[in-house]
Design an enzyme around this catalytic site. Structure first.
Site, PDB file in Angstrom:
ATOM      1  N   LEU A 138       0.860  -1.196   0.000  1.00  0.00           N
ATOM      2  CA  LEU A 138       0.000   0.000   0.000  1.00  0.00           C
ATOM      3  C   LEU A 138       0.888   1.235   0.000  1.00  0.00           C
ATOM      4  O   LEU A 138       1.762   1.357   0.859  1.00  0.00           O
ATOM      5  CB  LEU A 138      -0.886   0.037   1.259  1.00  0.00           C
ATOM      6  CG  LEU A 138      -1.996  -1.012   1.357  1.00  0.00           C
ATOM      7  CD1 LEU A 138      -2.666  -0.926   2.718  1.00  0.00           C
ATOM      8  CD2 LEU A 138      -3.031  -0.840   0.246  1.00  0.00           C
ATOM      9  N   HIS A 139       0.677   2.124  -0.958  1.00  0.00           N
ATOM     10  CA  HIS A 139       1.464   3.366  -0.930  1.00  0.00           C
ATOM     11  C   HIS A 139       0.764   4.539  -1.601  1.00  0.00           C
ATOM     12  O   HIS A 139       1.279   5.644  -1.590  1.00  0.00           O
ATOM     13  CB  HIS A 139       2.817   3.152  -1.610  1.00  0.00           C
ATOM     14  CG  HIS A 139       2.707   3.069  -3.102  1.00  0.00           C
ATOM     15  ND1 HIS A 139       2.306   1.932  -3.754  1.00  0.00           N
ATOM     16  CD2 HIS A 139       2.903   3.994  -4.073  1.00  0.00           C
ATOM     17  CE1 HIS A 139       2.281   2.157  -5.059  1.00  0.00           C
ATOM     18  NE2 HIS A 139       2.634   3.407  -5.279  1.00  0.00           N
ATOM     19  N   ARG A 140      -0.419   4.316  -2.217  1.00  0.00           N
ATOM     20  CA  ARG A 140      -1.081   5.426  -2.922  1.00  0.00           C
ATOM     21  C   ARG A 140      -1.470   6.516  -1.937  1.00  0.00           C
ATOM     22  O   ARG A 140      -2.005   6.206  -0.852  1.00  0.00           O
ATOM     23  CB  ARG A 140      -2.368   4.957  -3.590  1.00  0.00           C
ATOM     24  CG  ARG A 140      -2.189   4.045  -4.715  1.00  0.00           C
ATOM     25  CD  ARG A 140      -2.010   4.733  -6.038  1.00  0.00           C
ATOM     26  NE  ARG A 140      -1.474   3.745  -6.954  1.00  0.00           N
ATOM     27  CZ  ARG A 140      -0.561   3.969  -7.879  1.00  0.00           C
ATOM     28  NH1 ARG A 140      -0.083   5.175  -8.063  1.00  0.00           N
ATOM     29  NH2 ARG A 140      -0.123   3.002  -8.641  1.00  0.00           N
ATOM     30  N   ASP A 158      -2.393  -1.487  -3.987  1.00  0.00           N
ATOM     31  CA  ASP A 158      -2.905  -0.336  -4.730  1.00  0.00           C
ATOM     32  C   ASP A 158      -1.905   0.051  -5.822  1.00  0.00           C
ATOM     33  O   ASP A 158      -1.996   1.120  -6.404  1.00  0.00           O
ATOM     34  CB  ASP A 158      -3.210   0.849  -3.789  1.00  0.00           C
ATOM     35  CG  ASP A 158      -2.013   1.257  -2.940  1.00  0.00           C
ATOM     36  OD1 ASP A 158      -0.887   0.768  -3.180  1.00  0.00           O
ATOM     37  OD2 ASP A 158      -2.206   2.081  -2.023  1.00  0.00           O
TER      38      ASP A 158
END
Ligand code: UD1
Length: 363
Positions: free
Chosen positions: A204-206, A279
């Protein structure tokens, strides 16, 4: 003597797309230089990929680093203009949709250097994503556009891009995946991460998932849902580390948080996972080819082919628990359907077109 081709890369997902194009142009004997902008600078976000993928050491490292979008893009513009003014390549090749792609395209266009954009035409139709803005501007300015997926041809047509500039080349990220298949060793990563039975993998990094407190709380809820069913490995991107920690990520039982991983180690974990939550854009594609169920924690995707033809589905935090059950209850051995031209030869096709354009330029 100016190089025929300069490649600009800067952030983690650029590296696996550039590797096969650089290699194929190298086999053709084309004079190339590689510029790393330094958008990603930690060894684990950058150097490890150059080692894993045997990408030549960059000729230039601009060391631009992080900042707000305006600060980072401005620093990229200034540094890239200096480099391209002194190099003056015949062609600039850029990859994907990161800020380094946008900045390099803009600088080269204004200097009259022709631009080839690899992975053109993808659209999420969500302009709150910085990548969508980067895609639209880069495609509007590019002189050659290499498309990974048929719907991208339609988008570029609607935006008035002349058909002769556009080439349906396939997906160079998948070249890298297929070219390294025999290095993805599930048993050894299982041992290294102390995973005994089935497990899931997440990234997850968005900004939409990790930048705001509410979103980070939902992201942690989604991770917790998965751990109700399976132990979960999360290589944690530096963006959002702080917010996810504040949202209680370290209290989730059966969640194995690791630093970002190199390419071979990460894809090995992906290959052995029962499902992936992400994501990321590229992971939607890689899971499709590997036949691993993928839950994408986003309201949209610029890669719908991974849903229609692949293993991907969009979920929100409330829908993760149900989706995990459906994935785990589904009969095993679903046939894998790989999108057209995701066949390991995209780099060759892209290099052939660029090679032809170089000959055309000198004739
Ligand atoms: C960038 C891309 C995104 C891509 C992602 C893959 C843009 C707009 N976004 O997002 O499309 O999916 O890369 O990773 O270009 N940081 C470090 N070490 C690093 C790199 C970054 O600590 O090596 C930290 C910095 O604090 C920085 C933050 O991560 O502020 C975000 O980095 P940035 O390059 O701005 O964007 P990403 O979120 O990585």
């Amino acid at each position: 003597m100016p190089p025929a081709v300069t490649h600009v890369v800067g952030a983690r997902p650029n590296f696996m797309k550039a590797a096969p194009v650089v290699a194929a142009l190298g086999r053709m004997g084309v004079e190339q230089t590689l510029v790393h902008t330094g958008q990603h600078y930690d060894d684990e976000m950058s150097k490890v990929f150059f080692r894993d993928l045997a990408i030549p050491t960059p000729d230039v490292d601009l060391g631009v680093g992080a900042g707000s979008h305006a600060e980072q893009t401005a620093a990229l513009l200034i540094a890239l203009e200096r480099t391209l003014l002194s190099d003056r390549p015949a062609w600039l090749v850029v990859y994907g949709d990161v800020n380094s792609t946008l900045a390099a395209t803009l600088v080269a266009s204004k200097l009259g250097i022709r631009v080839a954009h690899v992975e053109a035409g993808l659209r999420s139709f969500d302009r709150t994503m910085p990548e969508e803005v980067n895609r639209i501007v880069s495609d509007a300015l590019a002189d050659l556009l290499f498309v990974t997926s048929p719907e991208a041809l339609v988008h570029l047509g609607h935006e008035g891009v002349a058909a002769h500039k556009v080439h349906f080349s396939g997906n160079p990220m998948i070249d890298t995946l297929l070219g390294n298949l025999d290095r993805f060793d599930v048993e050894s990563v299982r041992d290294r991460h102390d995973l005994r039975g089935d497990y899931a993998l997440a990234t997850l990094h968005r900004p939409g998932n990790v930048d705001a407190t509410d979103a980070a709380a939902l992201a942690v809820q989604a991770l917790r849902e998965i751990t109700q069913h399976l132990p979960l490995v999360l290589p944690l991107h530096p963006r959002g580390r702080g917010r996810l920690r504040s949202a209680g990520i370290e209290d989730v039982a059966d969640l194995h948080i690791t630093p970002p991983l190199g390419y071979v180690e990460f894809v090995s974990l992906m290959r052995g996972a029962s499902l992936v939550l992400t994501d990321s854009g590229g992971i939607q594609e890689e899971t499709t080819v590997l036949g691993i169920p993928c839950l994408t924690l986003r309201p949209n995707t610029e890669r719908p082919i991974t849903i229609h033809q692949g293993t991907n589905r969009l979920v929100d935090a409330d829908g993760v628990g149900r989706a995990v059950k459906e994935v785990l209850d589904a009969p095993a051995g679903r046939p894998v359907s790989v999108p057209p031209l995701w066949d390991g030869k995209a780099g060759e096709r892209i290099a052939a077109v660029i090679g032809g354009a170089l000959v055309g330029a000198t004739a």
